[in-house]
Write an enzyme that holds these catalytic residues in place. Structure first.
Site, PDB file in Angstrom:
ATOM      1  N   GLU A 150       0.783  -1.231   0.000  1.00 37.09           N
ATOM      2  CA  GLU A 150       0.000   0.000   0.000  1.00 37.09           C
ATOM      3  C   GLU A 150       0.816   1.284   0.000  1.00 37.09           C
ATOM      4  O   GLU A 150       0.371   2.302  -0.532  1.00 37.09           O
ATOM      5  CB  GLU A 150      -0.938   0.008   1.223  1.00 37.09           C
ATOM      6  N   SER A 188     -51.235 -22.445  40.783  1.00 38.17           N
ATOM      7  CA  SER A 188     -50.832 -23.016  42.072  1.00 38.17           C
ATOM      8  C   SER A 188     -49.385 -22.743  42.448  1.00 38.17           C
ATOM      9  O   SER A 188     -48.956 -23.122  43.544  1.00 38.17           O
ATOM     10  CB  SER A 188     -51.085 -24.526  42.065  1.00 38.17           C
TER      11      SER A 188
END
Length: 781
Positions: A197, A476
């Protein structure tokens, strides 16, 4: 004297303006031009100053909005730990460990039955750090039998496998990155990046005229843009500050800002920023930025552990992450990677042998990248709910927080499998249309650590979370609170106290009565508290609750951990209270912990991006109920699973796994519940329909099998509650409620708070009756 002559006066006339010399402008045009030039210079200088401020402000300030990362608990390994071989393998696979014949590298393992050779990766989160280990591990009978160093054979007291990343909370723009420092980046990667690069990176000052000229010539020859001349600094500026638009204005800004960036900052700082900013891939809506995350995304390895061929591939992708995507375009990626390897060889970074070896390797990219979408959305919902109490949403999305949770991946997966497999089976058994039922399951440890959350039958669906937000009547499941309130008054109530289960009518208003009935449609006369809870009799439980006081029962439910208001209506006594599965789990966690309430905690610790601890969510315990009364309730809930409404657990669970639990069923069979616990886990399961139509299932036929499937598949300690010092066990004649001989026919061992034991004694003939209760007593004593 001669006469004077008159002198003629010169005639006035308008003199024409003088002509300027050739080539010379009028003075006012010159002044205008100078002023314009000066103004432009000032504006340009001002613009450069503004660009300079923008460069420094963004570079020195918060450079990136980092997602918060959410982790499960680290897997602790030590002798005696509850762990099965299959559970260990599943967790290693979640962590993307590779099963190989000869583990040599971190992240590899070998399994032979219950024996593992394991190379852990290690982890470091500031003060919480664990080195990498080579382990030899033997598991047998659901426990770790031996833990040794794989090379030396020396025993190890403790080793930890790194925590699983279970979620990310992303910034709004969905960028993801894992920051790395320059000294953490392999030198070979830096060399490859500069070779490809920007070879003159350490020589130029932001712009490279040579590179620009070379690129312009190449583009001119090709007749199109085939090469770029941007330096790494320019690329960073474009990615960091600017858009991708191709205009002269952007190129001008890019050049000026590159010069300014180089003027203010060292080369290494610019390179480090580039390494963390560069775009390297896409995962759905999530964009992959920086080499640190790209290494995990493509290879499931830390950046400093990459081989040369892997380093070269990451650098190859820089040129075009989409075009050179190694999963979609492997041929292009391979050719580009080999080009990078050749450049490294030309520069002397790779020997001939290393080049040949690297070029001969495949891409080695993992088939399935680590997903950016959490696989556990229901658990993450609970995490975010708790985080909102202490953190702003924007901080969660940008500050790079590390959030460590209590989630146990093995338990989570077991809960998901139980819901998925059992729901389909229940629908088939009861001839319900496929997909009719929905479910939710929550699992916690005894001290409130939240281990697993399943919000629906599709555990990956990030939608409605029934475990957290669905509030349904609990039926319950409320009854243990009634009996706990009674048994907290040992002068008035014991497990052998009798309550009338005959018909009951309560007048609510002048024209409205409440008449509860039992599920079996029968009345059972005088029953003991023990039998009333074991058989879940509605009438006797309601009569008991009315005698104790509705406000007292509502207060008892709140004390167990339910924060929402509870209306003290008589129907509350039979479960006309709407709670979420998470809230029910909090209630039963308090019972499982012997009456000590510990708020359910999904989060252990939060750290900032620098590794500093921001907050610890420490264990907070408060006595919410009398331990002796809680012990008596747990005794009764264990009997529920042996001879009561949950007796089917006797065939669904191993004999060696006693548990305590309670079924719950609501009107018209709309909701099916089961809540229960062992010595180390408490879990709650709900099954029903989203449209609130009857599901046709009781707690025993719907939720209980799912719960049993879950608890039977995870390592858990059998129920063995600690008996308080003021509780004693007494053999009792159930017919009279009096104490009797241990071997009398039909005798039952029953726990009592000291001082509340039966005063009288029943005569009996010696026999073997009491022996059937000895094992029951042994579980608790």
């Amino acid at each position: 004297m001669p006469p004077r002559k008159k002198t003629a006066k010169p005639r006035r006339r308008n003199n024409p303006p003088r002509k300027s010399p050739p080539g010379r402008r009028p003075s006012n045009w010159r002044r205008y031009a100078l002023r314009t030039a000066a103004l432009l210079a000032v504006l340009l200088a001002g613009y450069v100053v503004w660009l300079d401020y923008s460069v420094r402000h963004h570079f020195e300030g918060k450079r990136w909005a980092l997602p918060a990362r959410v982790f499960a608990r680290p897997l602790e390994l030590h002798a005696g730990q509850l762990l099965t071989p299959d559970a260990l393998q599943r967790e290693l696979e979640l962590l993307h460990y590779r099963r190989v014949a000869r583990p040599q590298n971190p992240g590899e393992f070998r399994r032979s039955g219950g024996h593992f050779l394991l190379h852990t990766r290690g982890f470091a989160f500031a003060a919480d750090a664990e080195p990498a280990h080579a382990l030899s591990l033997t598991l047998r009978d659901g426990r770790v039998q031996a833990l040794n160093h794989a090379i030396s054979g020396e025993p190890l007291a403790l080793a930890r496998v790194e925590p699983l990343l279970i979620a990310n909370i992303y910034p709004v723009h969905n960028e993801d990155r894992l920051l790395v420092r320059l000294d953490e980046v392999p030198p070979l990667l830096v060399a490859a990046l500069l070779a490809v690069e920007d070879r003159q990176f350490y020589e130029h000052h932001g712009l490279s005229p040579t590179s620009i000229a070379r690129a312009a010539l190449a583009n001119l020859r090709a007749g199109r843009a085939v090469q770029g001349g941007s330096t790494i600094t320019q690329q960073l500026v474009k990615n960091f500050y600017l858009s991708n638009e191709r205009t002269l204005t952007r190129k001008f800004n890019e050049a000026i800002m590159a010069l300014l960036l180089e003027w203010h900052y060292e080369k290494d700082a610019i390179l480090e920023a580039y390494l963390n900013e560069i775009y390297l891939g896409q995962d759905g809506a999530r964009s992959i930025h920086g080499f640190g995350l790209a290494s995990e995304f493509y290879f499931q390895r830390r950046l400093d552990r990459l081989a040369p061929h892997q380093v070269a591939l990451l650098v190859a992708i820089v040129k075009g992450a989409s075009y050179y995507d190694p999963r979609r375009h492997p041929e292009r990626a391979l050719a580009r990677r080999n080009l990078v390897l050749d450049l490294l060889h030309e520069q002397g970074r790779l020997t001939d042998a290393e080049l040949a070896s690297a070029r001969g390797r495949g891409l080695d990219v993992v088939d399935s990248p680590p997903s950016g979408v959490t696989p556990f959305p229901a658990y993450l919902d609970v995490v975010r709910e708790q985080l909102r109490r202490d953190y702003r949403e924007e901080d969660l999305r940008s500050e790079g927080l590390f959030i460590f949770t209590n989630m146990d991946p093995a338990v989570q997966l077991a809960a998901e499998r139980a819901v998925e497999t059992r729901l389909s089976r229940i629908e088939a058994d009861y001839r319900l249309a496929a997909g009719t039922l929905q479910a939710a399951t929550v699992v916690a440890a005894g001290q409130g650590e939240l281990l697993a959350v399943v919000g629906g039958r599709d555990p990956r669906y990030a939608g409605f979370n029934r475990a957290l937000t669905a509030r349904r009547p609990i039926g319950s499941l409320i009854k243990p609170a009634i009996y706990l309130e009674a048994l907290s008054r040992p002068a008035d109530y014991t497990l052998m106290t009798r309550v009338d289960d005959g018909p009951l009518t309560v007048t609510l208003t002048a024209d409205q009565d409440w008449t509860p009935g039992n599920y079996d449609g029968e009345h059972h006369g005088e029953v003991t508290l023990l039998d009333g809870l074991v058989n879940s009799y509605n009438v006797s439980s309601a009569r008991l609750g009315l005698a104790l006081g509705l406000d007292a029962i509502a207060d008892r439910v709140r004390a167990l951990g339910v924060d929402r208001p509870i209306n003290p209506y008589p129907s509350m006594l039979l479960g006309a209270v709407e709670l979420s599965p998470l809230e029910v789990t909090q209630m039963y966690q308090t019972l499982a912990a012997g009456g000590y309430r510990a708020p359910l905690r999904a989060i252990r610790q939060v750290m900032d991006r620098n590794g500093d601890t921001l907050q610890r969510y420490a264990l907070e315990i408060e006595e919410a109920a009398d331990p002796a009364a809680t012990y008596l309730v747990t005794t009764a809930l264990h009997e529920v699973t042996r001879r009561g409404t949950a007796t089917s657990l006797q065939r669904l669970l191993p004999e060696t796994l006693p548990v305590a639990g309670k079924t719950g069923t609501t009107d018209d069979l709309r909701d099916s519940w089961f809540a229960g616990y062992t010595d180390s886990h408490v879990a709650v399961t709900w099954i029903g329909r989203d449209d609130n139509q009857p599901a046709g299932l009781t707690g025993a036929t719907g939720a209980l099998p799912v719960w049993a499937e879950l608890m039977g598949s995870i390592p858990t300690r059998p129920l063995s509650p600690l008996r308080p010092g003021n509780v004693t066990w007494v053999p009792v004649d159930p017919a009279s409620g009096l104490a009797t001989g241990e071997h009398c026919p039909g005798a039952e061992w029953v726990p009592f708070v000291v001082g509340s034991e039966p005063a009288g004694r029943a005569d009996c003939a010696a026999g073997l009756g009491g022996s059937i209760r000895r094992w029951f007593r042994g579980v608790f004593d």
